[in-house]
Write a protein that holds these residues in place. Structure first.
Motif, PDB file in Angstrom:
ATOM      1  N   SER A  40       0.826  -1.211   0.000  1.00  0.00           N
ATOM      2  CA  SER A  40       0.000   0.000   0.000  1.00  0.00           C
ATOM      3  C   SER A  40       0.850   1.247   0.000  1.00  0.00           C
ATOM      4  O   SER A  40       0.518   2.247  -0.634  1.00  0.00           O
ATOM      5  CB  SER A  40      -0.930  -0.008   1.219  1.00  0.00           C
ATOM      6  N   THR A  41       2.002   1.213   0.711  1.00  0.00           N
ATOM      7  CA  THR A  41       2.892   2.375   0.731  1.00  0.00           C
ATOM      8  C   THR A  41       3.514   2.613  -0.624  1.00  0.00           C
ATOM      9  O   THR A  41       3.632   3.741  -1.099  1.00  0.00           O
ATOM     10  CB  THR A  41       3.992   2.177   1.786  1.00  0.00           C
ATOM     11  N   SER A  42       3.937   1.534  -1.307  1.00  0.00           N
ATOM     12  CA  SER A  42       4.598   1.684  -2.606  1.00  0.00           C
ATOM     13  C   SER A  42       3.631   2.150  -3.681  1.00  0.00           C
ATOM     14  O   SER A  42       4.039   2.710  -4.691  1.00  0.00           O
ATOM     15  CB  SER A  42       5.236   0.357  -3.026  1.00  0.00           C
ATOM     16  N   LEU A  43       2.328   1.889  -3.458  1.00  0.00           N
ATOM     17  CA  LEU A  43       1.345   2.294  -4.460  1.00  0.00           C
ATOM     18  C   LEU A  43       0.781   3.678  -4.208  1.00  0.00           C
ATOM     19  O   LEU A  43      -0.038   4.175  -4.974  1.00  0.00           O
ATOM     20  CB  LEU A  43       0.192   1.283  -4.498  1.00  0.00           C
ATOM     21  N   ASN A  44       1.218   4.324  -3.112  1.00  0.00           N
ATOM     22  CA  ASN A  44       0.661   5.632  -2.784  1.00  0.00           C
ATOM     23  C   ASN A  44       0.891   6.633  -3.885  1.00  0.00           C
ATOM     24  O   ASN A  44       0.021   7.425  -4.238  1.00  0.00           O
ATOM     25  CB  ASN A  44       1.266   6.141  -1.473  1.00  0.00           C
ATOM     26  N   ALA A  45       2.136   6.655  -4.427  1.00  0.00           N
ATOM     27  CA  ALA A  45       2.461   7.630  -5.462  1.00  0.00           C
ATOM     28  C   ALA A  45       1.663   7.384  -6.726  1.00  0.00           C
ATOM     29  O   ALA A  45       1.462   8.295  -7.513  1.00  0.00           O
ATOM     30  CB  ALA A  45       3.960   7.592  -5.771  1.00  0.00           C
ATOM     31  N   GLN A  46       1.220   6.102  -6.930  1.00  0.00           N
ATOM     32  CA  GLN A  46       0.471   5.802  -8.133  1.00  0.00           C
ATOM     33  C   GLN A  46      -1.005   6.145  -7.989  1.00  0.00           C
ATOM     34  O   GLN A  46      -1.758   6.051  -8.937  1.00  0.00           O
ATOM     35  CB  GLN A  46       0.647   4.325  -8.488  1.00  0.00           C
ATOM     36  N   GLU A  47      -1.430   6.492  -6.768  1.00  0.00           N
ATOM     37  CA  GLU A  47      -2.824   6.850  -6.573  1.00  0.00           C
ATOM     38  C   GLU A  47      -3.150   8.213  -7.160  1.00  0.00           C
ATOM     39  O   GLU A  47      -4.304   8.499  -7.448  1.00  0.00           O
ATOM     40  CB  GLU A  47      -3.145   6.849  -5.073  1.00  0.00           C
ATOM     41  N   GLY A  48      -2.151   9.068  -7.313  1.00  0.00           N
ATOM     42  CA  GLY A  48      -2.380  10.406  -7.818  1.00  0.00           C
ATOM     43  C   GLY A  48      -2.463  10.458  -9.323  1.00  0.00           C
ATOM     44  O   GLY A  48      -2.190   9.490 -10.030  1.00  0.00           O
ATOM     45  N   ASP A  49      -2.846  11.616  -9.828  1.00  0.00           N
ATOM     46  CA  ASP A  49      -2.970  11.866 -11.259  1.00  0.00           C
ATOM     47  C   ASP A  49      -1.745  12.660 -11.718  1.00  0.00           C
ATOM     48  O   ASP A  49      -1.593  13.830 -11.339  1.00  0.00           O
ATOM     49  CB  ASP A  49      -4.245  12.654 -11.535  1.00  0.00           C
ATOM     50  N   PRO A  50      -0.849  12.076 -12.522  1.00  0.00           N
ATOM     51  CA  PRO A  50       0.363  12.795 -12.943  1.00  0.00           C
ATOM     52  C   PRO A  50       0.066  14.055 -13.751  1.00  0.00           C
ATOM     53  O   PRO A  50       0.828  15.017 -13.701  1.00  0.00           O
ATOM     54  CB  PRO A  50       1.107  11.756 -13.794  1.00  0.00           C
ATOM     55  N   VAL A  51      -1.048  14.058 -14.508  1.00  0.00           N
ATOM     56  CA  VAL A  51      -1.384  15.235 -15.318  1.00  0.00           C
ATOM     57  C   VAL A  51      -1.723  16.417 -14.411  1.00  0.00           C
ATOM     58  O   VAL A  51      -1.212  17.534 -14.577  1.00  0.00           O
ATOM     59  CB  VAL A  51      -2.553  14.913 -16.259  1.00  0.00           C
ATOM     60  N   SER A 136      -0.541  13.796  -3.443  1.00  0.00           N
ATOM     61  CA  SER A 136      -0.465  12.525  -4.167  1.00  0.00           C
ATOM     62  C   SER A 136      -0.284  12.762  -5.658  1.00  0.00           C
ATOM     63  O   SER A 136       0.495  12.065  -6.323  1.00  0.00           O
ATOM     64  CB  SER A 136      -1.738  11.704  -3.915  1.00  0.00           C
ATOM     65  N   ASP A 137      -0.987  13.751  -6.198  1.00  0.00           N
ATOM     66  CA  ASP A 137      -0.846  14.070  -7.623  1.00  0.00           C
ATOM     67  C   ASP A 137       0.572  14.549  -7.939  1.00  0.00           C
ATOM     68  O   ASP A 137       1.166  14.151  -8.960  1.00  0.00           O
ATOM     69  CB  ASP A 137      -1.860  15.144  -8.015  1.00  0.00           C
ATOM     70  N   ILE A 138       1.124  15.411  -7.078  1.00  0.00           N
ATOM     71  CA  ILE A 138       2.481  15.916  -7.306  1.00  0.00           C
ATOM     72  C   ILE A 138       3.499  14.784  -7.250  1.00  0.00           C
ATOM     73  O   ILE A 138       4.394  14.675  -8.100  1.00  0.00           O
ATOM     74  CB  ILE A 138       2.825  17.006  -6.273  1.00  0.00           C
ATOM     75  N   LEU A 139       3.367  13.907  -6.257  1.00  0.00           N
ATOM     76  CA  LEU A 139       4.305  12.784  -6.127  1.00  0.00           C
ATOM     77  C   LEU A 139       4.150  11.809  -7.279  1.00  0.00           C
ATOM     78  O   LEU A 139       5.133  11.194  -7.716  1.00  0.00           O
ATOM     79  CB  LEU A 139       4.080  12.084  -4.790  1.00  0.00           C
ATOM     80  N   ALA A 140       2.923  11.652  -7.794  1.00  0.00           N
ATOM     81  CA  ALA A 140       2.726  10.805  -8.966  1.00  0.00           C
ATOM     82  C   ALA A 140       3.451  11.385 -10.172  1.00  0.00           C
ATOM     83  O   ALA A 140       4.021  10.650 -10.994  1.00  0.00           O
ATOM     84  CB  ALA A 140       1.235  10.666  -9.257  1.00  0.00           C
ATOM     85  N   TYR A 141       3.435  12.699 -10.309  1.00  0.00           N
ATOM     86  CA  TYR A 141       4.171  13.340 -11.415  1.00  0.00           C
ATOM     87  C   TYR A 141       5.675  13.159 -11.255  1.00  0.00           C
ATOM     88  O   TYR A 141       6.383  12.880 -12.226  1.00  0.00           O
ATOM     89  CB  TYR A 141       3.815  14.817 -11.485  1.00  0.00           C
ATOM     90  N   THR A 142       6.192  13.311 -10.014  1.00  0.00           N
ATOM     91  CA  THR A 142       7.642  13.143  -9.808  1.00  0.00           C
ATOM     92  C   THR A 142       8.081  11.705 -10.016  1.00  0.00           C
ATOM     93  O   THR A 142       9.269  11.458 -10.280  1.00  0.00           O
ATOM     94  CB  THR A 142       8.033  13.589  -8.394  1.00  0.00           C
ATOM     95  N   ALA A 143       7.160  10.750  -9.886  1.00  0.00           N
ATOM     96  CA  ALA A 143       7.511   9.345 -10.084  1.00  0.00           C
ATOM     97  C   ALA A 143       7.340   8.901 -11.526  1.00  0.00           C
ATOM     98  O   ALA A 143       7.659   7.764 -11.864  1.00  0.00           O
ATOM     99  CB  ALA A 143       6.651   8.462  -9.174  1.00  0.00           C
ATOM    100  N   ALA A 144       6.832   9.784 -12.388  1.00  0.00           N
ATOM    101  CA  ALA A 144       6.610   9.428 -13.785  1.00  0.00           C
ATOM    102  C   ALA A 144       7.932   9.226 -14.500  1.00  0.00           C
ATOM    103  O   ALA A 144       8.960   9.799 -14.137  1.00  0.00           O
ATOM    104  CB  ALA A 144       5.783  10.511 -14.482  1.00  0.00           C
ATOM    105  N   THR A 145       7.931   8.398 -15.535  1.00  0.00           N
ATOM    106  CA  THR A 145       9.139   8.125 -16.313  1.00  0.00           C
ATOM    107  C   THR A 145       9.545   9.370 -17.080  1.00  0.00           C
ATOM    108  O   THR A 145       8.710   9.979 -17.753  1.00  0.00           O
ATOM    109  CB  THR A 145       8.886   6.974 -17.296  1.00  0.00           C
ATOM    110  N   PRO A 146      10.810   9.789 -17.008  1.00  0.00           N
ATOM    111  CA  PRO A 146      11.226  10.993 -17.738  1.00  0.00           C
ATOM    112  C   PRO A 146      11.085  10.805 -19.228  1.00  0.00           C
ATOM    113  O   PRO A 146      11.427   9.740 -19.760  1.00  0.00           O
ATOM    114  CB  PRO A 146      12.705  11.152 -17.331  1.00  0.00           C
ATOM    115  N   PRO A 147      10.534  11.800 -19.928  1.00  0.00           N
ATOM    116  CA  PRO A 147      10.346  11.675 -21.380  1.00  0.00           C
ATOM    117  C   PRO A 147      11.672  11.680 -22.111  1.00  0.00           C
ATOM    118  O   PRO A 147      12.615  12.352 -21.724  1.00  0.00           O
ATOM    119  CB  PRO A 147       9.517  12.920 -21.734  1.00  0.00           C
ATOM    120  N   GLU A 148      11.734  10.870 -23.150  1.00  0.00           N
ATOM    121  CA  GLU A 148      12.937  10.824 -23.979  1.00  0.00           C
ATOM    122  C   GLU A 148      12.869  11.917 -25.031  1.00  0.00           C
ATOM    123  O   GLU A 148      11.799  12.300 -25.496  1.00  0.00           O
ATOM    124  CB  GLU A 148      13.056   9.459 -24.661  1.00  0.00           C
TER     125      GLU A 148
END
Length: 445
Positions: A40-51, A136-148
């Motif tokens: 549940s802790t590892s999935l916290n960042a994925q609960e947010g909306d990266p957009v 949660s949304d901000i942390l989801a954005y920081t955890a997103a894969t960097p664009p190539e």
């Protein structure tokens, strides 16, 4: 009977299910609970909306943080995972830090004080209004894969960096055109000579042009007219040449560090007097100190991708490389976010330069008369490379004094003199010339 039997059967079934549920619950080990909590802790960042997180990040965080490098604050790429792995800190700690970092520092929290001291004891802005979902949304954005990076954009940049291809093609085409024209003239000359020989006419060869000059020399009127014409033409060109001495209109030197007035004064709307502050109170506008540049460029170490692309394609300028030149000049270590003390002087090339015998006071025109900078320096907000827009000659200044009305509204400096001169000339508004702007001693001393 059937109904009672059916209800009894249902009750026994429910009791059996409850017994099985209790047995399963009692047999759950502490290890299973730990695994569930970890997941549940590892999935916290994925609960947010990266957009949504990107919008919140740009609004609240981008001024002091970058994702992949230090700035005023630390890099934030995968910050939650890194803190959990390296420091054993959870989401609750992050929420408390974001909403009230100063309170955590005062409470004696070890890692909070470590971060505060590491970044020169720079206090982080508190964001008490950010909700749990916002974080949660901000942390989801920081955890997103960097664009190539787009390979097509890179290829375009490489192509643009090969200068002179189009110029060579144009010069080659012109050379071929002139060669064909010369061949055509030779063929026409030969054809005319052949026709003249067939008609029995005498042709004048190049080495037989002497009789024409003899006839010209013997005609004194033609000689006199030619001499007068040559003297007048020579005087005209000599006068024009000497009138250009010291007039550098259009002068556009290349500076050691490129500065785009188009981006700073135009796109970003920075006031001219923010950098040239002495123009308000001094005779000279002054050269801005590099510390003024660093007021912004401590945080802005690279420009937006579309701006960088525009600079390379349209102007052949790498803006990010110019920012690195600035850092080298002031001795700024962008990784450590501090000055090294190793500075290098920048030898700026002066553009506007009046003769020593001409007096001009910026503060008198800017602060007292309220003249806009663009009046003399042109549309600076549109200039990628700064150049001298006006001629700055004596005639140019005099015409300005004759045509420009002095702004006397709400200007106590001109109150008394405006009242006296308005009666003298019988006008409501006064030009600079009517207020003595044509006197020699105003500009020459």
């Amino acid at each position: 009977m059937k109904k009672s039997y059916q209800s009894l059967e249902d009750n026994s079934t429910n009791n059996m299910i409850q017994v099985i549920y209790r047995r399963l619950a009692s047999k759950m080990s502490s290890l299973g609970l730990v695994i569930l909590l970890t997941l549940s802790t590892s999935l916290n960042a994925q609960e947010g909306d990266p957009v949504k997180g990107k919008q919140l990040y740009n609004t609240n965080c981008a001024a002091c943080h970058q994702l992949d490098r230090k700035m005023t604050g630390p890099a934030l790429r995968n910050v939650e995972a890194r803190l959990a792995e390296e420091q054993g800190l959870d989401r609750e700690w992050l929420n408390s830090w974001i909403r009230n970092s100063a309170g955590m520092i005062k409470s004696g929290d070890a890692y909070a004080n470590q971060i505060w001291n590491e970044y020169n004891q720079t206090a982080m802005t508190a964001f008490p209004t950010l909700s749990d979902q916002d974080i949660s949304d901000i942390l989801a954005y920081t955890a997103a894969t960097p664009p190539e990076k787009d390979d097509e954009v890179i290829q375009q940049q490489v192509v643009v960096q090969e200068p002179g291809i189009s110029n060579k093609l144009i010069l080659g085409a012109l050379a071929i055109l002139f060669a064909l024209l010369a061949m055509a003239l030779v063929l026409v000359r030969r054809t005319l000579n052949r026709f003249a020989e067939e008609k029995g006419l005498e042709t004048i060869e190049e080495d037989k042009g002497l009789p024409i000059w003899k006839a010209f020399v013997q005609n004194q009127f033609l000689v006199l007219c030619s001499v007068i014409f040559l003297m007048l033409a020579s005087a005209y060109f000599v006068y024009g040449y000497f009138m250009q001495v010291g007039v550098d209109q259009g002068y556009e030197p290349v500076q050691p560090i490129h500065y785009s007035h188009r981006i700073h004064a135009g796109d970003n709307g920075i006031d001219c007097k923010y950098c040239h502050s002495s123009a308000r109170v001094s005779k000279h506008s002054g050269i801005p100190s590099l510390n003024i540049c660093m007021n912004c460029h401590k945080s802005i170490y690279q420009v937006a991708e579309e701006t960088q692309k525009e600079g390379i394609e349209e102007y052949g300028i790498d803006y990010n490389a110019e920012i690195q030149k600035l850092y080298k000049a002031v001795g700024w270590d962008e990784n450590e976010q501090k000055y090294t003390g190793e500075t290098q002087p920048v030898k700026w090339v002066r553009i506007h330069n009046l003769p020593d015998f001409a007096y001009f006071n910026h503060s008198q025109h800017v602060s007292v008369a309220g003249v806009e900078c663009q009046t003399c320096h042109g549309p600076v907000e549109e200039m990628e490379i700064m150049y001298q827009h006006s001629s700055l000659t004596m005639g140019w200044c005099i015409n300005c004094h004759r045509e420009t009305n002095v702004k006397v509204e709400d200007n106590a400096y001109y109150a008394k003199i405006h009242e006296q001169l308005s009666k003298k000339y019988g006008v409501e508004k006064l030009t600079a010339a009517q207020m003595g702007g044509l006197e020699c001693g105003k500009c020459h001393y």
